[in-house]
Design a protein around this motif. Structure first.
Motif, PDB file in Angstrom:
ATOM      1  N   GLY A  68       0.754  -1.267  -0.059  1.00  0.00           N
ATOM      2  CA  GLY A  68       0.175   0.098   0.230  1.00  0.00           C
ATOM      3  C   GLY A  68       0.764   1.253  -0.006  1.00  0.00           C
ATOM      4  N   MET A  69       0.720   1.926  -1.019  1.00  0.00           N
ATOM      5  CA  MET A  69       1.438   3.557  -0.963  1.00  0.00           C
ATOM      6  C   MET A  69       0.578   4.430  -1.613  1.00  0.00           C
ATOM      7  SD  MET A  69       3.983   1.653  -4.015  1.00  0.00           S
ATOM      8  CE  MET A  69       4.887   3.215  -4.270  1.00  0.00           C
ATOM      9  N   ARG A  83       8.733   7.544  -0.589  1.00  0.00           N
ATOM     10  CA  ARG A  83       9.423   6.443   0.046  1.00  0.00           C
ATOM     11  C   ARG A  83       9.089   5.179  -0.769  1.00  0.00           C
ATOM     12  NH1 ARG A  83      10.569   6.249   6.336  1.00  0.00           N
ATOM     13  NH2 ARG A  83      12.529   5.682   5.290  1.00  0.00           N
ATOM     14  N   PRO A  84       8.907   5.157  -1.848  1.00  0.00           N
ATOM     15  CA  PRO A  84       8.698   4.117  -2.721  1.00  0.00           C
ATOM     16  C   PRO A  84       9.617   2.864  -2.610  1.00  0.00           C
ATOM     17  CG  PRO A  84       9.132   5.732  -4.405  1.00  0.00           C
ATOM     18  CD  PRO A  84       9.071   6.509  -2.834  1.00  0.00           C
ATOM     19  N   GLU A  85      10.861   3.027  -2.472  1.00  0.00           N
ATOM     20  CA  GLU A  85      11.874   2.158  -2.226  1.00  0.00           C
ATOM     21  C   GLU A  85      11.566   1.219  -1.164  1.00  0.00           C
ATOM     22  OE1 GLU A  85      12.980   5.489   0.621  1.00  0.00           O
ATOM     23  OE2 GLU A  85      12.354   5.500  -1.681  1.00  0.00           O
ATOM     24  N   LYS A  86      11.047   1.794  -0.219  1.00  0.00           N
ATOM     25  CA  LYS A  86      10.369   0.889   0.930  1.00  0.00           C
ATOM     26  C   LYS A  86       9.416  -0.096   0.542  1.00  0.00           C
ATOM     27  CE  LYS A  86      11.448   1.851   4.922  1.00  0.00           C
ATOM     28  NZ  LYS A  86      12.278   1.279   6.046  1.00  0.00           N
ATOM     29  N   ASN A  87       8.617   0.432  -0.187  1.00  0.00           N
ATOM     30  CA  ASN A  87       7.442  -0.754  -0.565  1.00  0.00           C
ATOM     31  C   ASN A  87       8.155  -1.603  -1.488  1.00  0.00           C
ATOM     32  OD1 ASN A  87       6.058   2.341  -0.483  1.00  0.00           O
ATOM     33  ND2 ASN A  87       4.849   0.469   0.395  1.00  0.00           N
ATOM     34  N   ILE A  91       7.733  -5.611  -0.662  1.00  0.00           N
ATOM     35  CA  ILE A  91       7.117  -6.642  -1.198  1.00  0.00           C
ATOM     36  C   ILE A  91       7.902  -7.638  -1.617  1.00  0.00           C
ATOM     37  CG2 ILE A  91       7.383  -5.851  -3.606  1.00  0.00           C
ATOM     38  CD1 ILE A  91       4.225  -6.082  -4.177  1.00  0.00           C
ATOM     39  N   ASN A  92       9.238  -7.671  -1.996  1.00  0.00           N
ATOM     40  CA  ASN A  92       9.784  -8.758  -2.405  1.00  0.00           C
ATOM     41  C   ASN A  92      10.300  -9.428  -0.978  1.00  0.00           C
ATOM     42  OD1 ASN A  92      10.121  -8.538  -5.089  1.00  0.00           O
ATOM     43  ND2 ASN A  92      11.968  -7.106  -4.826  1.00  0.00           N
ATOM     44  N   LYS A  93      10.239  -8.847   0.010  1.00  0.00           N
ATOM     45  CA  LYS A  93      10.321  -9.738   1.384  1.00  0.00           C
ATOM     46  C   LYS A  93       9.244 -10.593   1.595  1.00  0.00           C
ATOM     47  CE  LYS A  93      11.647  -8.775   6.227  1.00  0.00           C
ATOM     48  NZ  LYS A  93      11.700  -7.805   7.502  1.00  0.00           N
ATOM     49  N   VAL A 252       6.135   1.562   6.829  1.00  0.00           N
ATOM     50  CA  VAL A 252       6.674   2.773   6.223  1.00  0.00           C
ATOM     51  C   VAL A 252       6.225   4.105   7.203  1.00  0.00           C
ATOM     52  CG1 VAL A 252       7.160   4.439   4.254  1.00  0.00           C
ATOM     53  CG2 VAL A 252       6.720   1.622   4.110  1.00  0.00           C
ATOM     54  N   THR A 253       5.253   4.118   7.199  1.00  0.00           N
ATOM     55  CA  THR A 253       4.649   5.509   8.006  1.00  0.00           C
ATOM     56  C   THR A 253       5.165   5.235   9.534  1.00  0.00           C
ATOM     57  OG1 THR A 253       2.560   5.222   6.720  1.00  0.00           O
ATOM     58  CG2 THR A 253       2.450   6.434   8.712  1.00  0.00           C
TER      59      THR A 253
END
Length: 353
Positions: A68-69, A83-87, A91-93, A252-253
């Motif tokens: 969710g972003m 911060r899309p790099e965190k998503n 998702i890969n994790k 992320v939040t």
């Protein structure tokens, strides 16, 4: 990237002053299929149903995860991701834990940026408004065998968003049900995590609560999450939040709240929080605030909580006195390009069409 534009655009029917979160979708979506051990070429296609069989492995054996972003539009019409790099990493994790293939950074980032760029007109501007973006991976092989699927789809859909909760909520501290367990998938955004939470949440709502504060599965003595949110507690002038683990989502939040609180010279302790400590603080008057954070809600302040058949009211604080709302206002200002971004969290989506 292959782009197939819709011949039947619905943007003219969208009323940014009157819409519901989660059931109004933009005109296009991203899809990419995995077969024969590799991902194919991502596509932007018109939003709509996809043809799958009831024998699809994702709905039989639960290989499905999502993210969710959000994208935000400022007063000048510029659009930013947060911060899309965190998503992408998360998702890969999640995919790895569910034995699914990881997506490439190019698929994820370029797919989302291209989609958001195409759908700028769908992004509402204003306080609490954004475009909610849902990337997901799910198994698509049509076979009834309990094994790892050999076919998958990566997809991204998006919906205009407004504030999820508009008023403070009442929560019940769980004494029997758990959201996750050691060795499980609580840290992943697995679809099944949410399905398993619906029944106990419904029971809590029947008792007059809005959500559950989940506790640990072994003792039910330590707070973990609240509903689909990370949880924070303020005792006196110290903020407490549980550390991430294999049972707690790396929100992320949540991470943004911690960094912002520290930058505002607030005392933040990332450590286990026991129910006993919360109850003692409630009794001696030092429990100041409890709240949840997440992408969809940003921040949800708790007005009361229930434990062992008793309900306890929390103090009503002004925006200036509330740590939760002070941090939220700072975060949303960064997201919406209303202030400087000292952390480098905003990513501008460049116009390419």
């Amino acid at each position: 990237m292959i782009i197939q534009k819709s011949d039947n655009l619905r943007i003219s029917t969208f009323d940014p002053e009157n819409f519901s979160f989660g059931n109004t979708f933009v005109d296009h979506m991203v899809i990419c299929e995995f077969e024969n051990g590799k991902w194919g070429e991502p596509k932007i296609v018109p939003y709509g149903p996809l043809g799958f069989s009831p024998a699809m492995m994702g709905i039989n054996y639960g290989q499905a995860c999502f993210e969710g972003m959000k994208a935000y539009k400022d007063k000048d019409g510029d659009v930013f991701l947060f911060r899309p790099e965190k998503n992408f990493a998360r998702i890969n994790k999640s995919a790895s834990r569910l034995a699914m293939p990881e997506v490439t950074e190019e698929m994820f980032m370029d797919g989302i940026k291209t989609l958001v760029d195409m759908e700028r007109a769908w992004i509402p501007h204003g306080e609490g408004l954004s475009l909610y973006i849902r990337p997901l991976i799910f198994a698509t092989e049509e076979i009834l065998k309990a094994r790892i699927s050999e076919k998958y789809m990566f997809a991204v859909v998006a919906t205009p968003a407004k504030s999820y909760y508009t008023e403070p909520v009442s929560v019940k501290i769980a004494e029997y049900y758990s959201r996750s367990a050691n060795g499980g998938v609580g840290f992943a955004k697995a679809a099944g995590n949410y399905a398993a939470a619906f029944h106990p949440t419904r029971l809590a709502m029947e008792e007059g609560y809005d959500q559950i504060v989940w506790t640990d599965d072994s003792t039910h003595q330590y707070l973990e999450e609240s509903g689909t949110m990370n949880v924070f507690v303020r005792i006196n002038d110290t903020i407490y939040t549980p550390p991430i683990s294999e049972k707690i989502l790396d929100g992320v939040t949540r991470d943004s709240f911690i960094q912002l609180a520290q930058s505002l010279q607030m005392n933040v302790q990332v450590e286990p929080i026991s129910v006993d400590v919360v109850m003692e603080a409630q009794k001696n008057g030092t429990l100041r605030e409890m709240w949840g954070v997440g992408t969809a809600v940003v921040t949800t302040v708790f007005k009361s909580f229930g434990f062992q058949n008793e309900k306890y009211d929390l103090p009503e604080l002004s925006d200036e006195d509330s740590y939760a709302l002070t941090i939220k206002n700072k975060l949303t200002s960064i997201q919406s390009n209303l202030c400087e971004d000292p952390f480098g969290w905003r990513l501008k989506v460049e116009k390419n069409n």
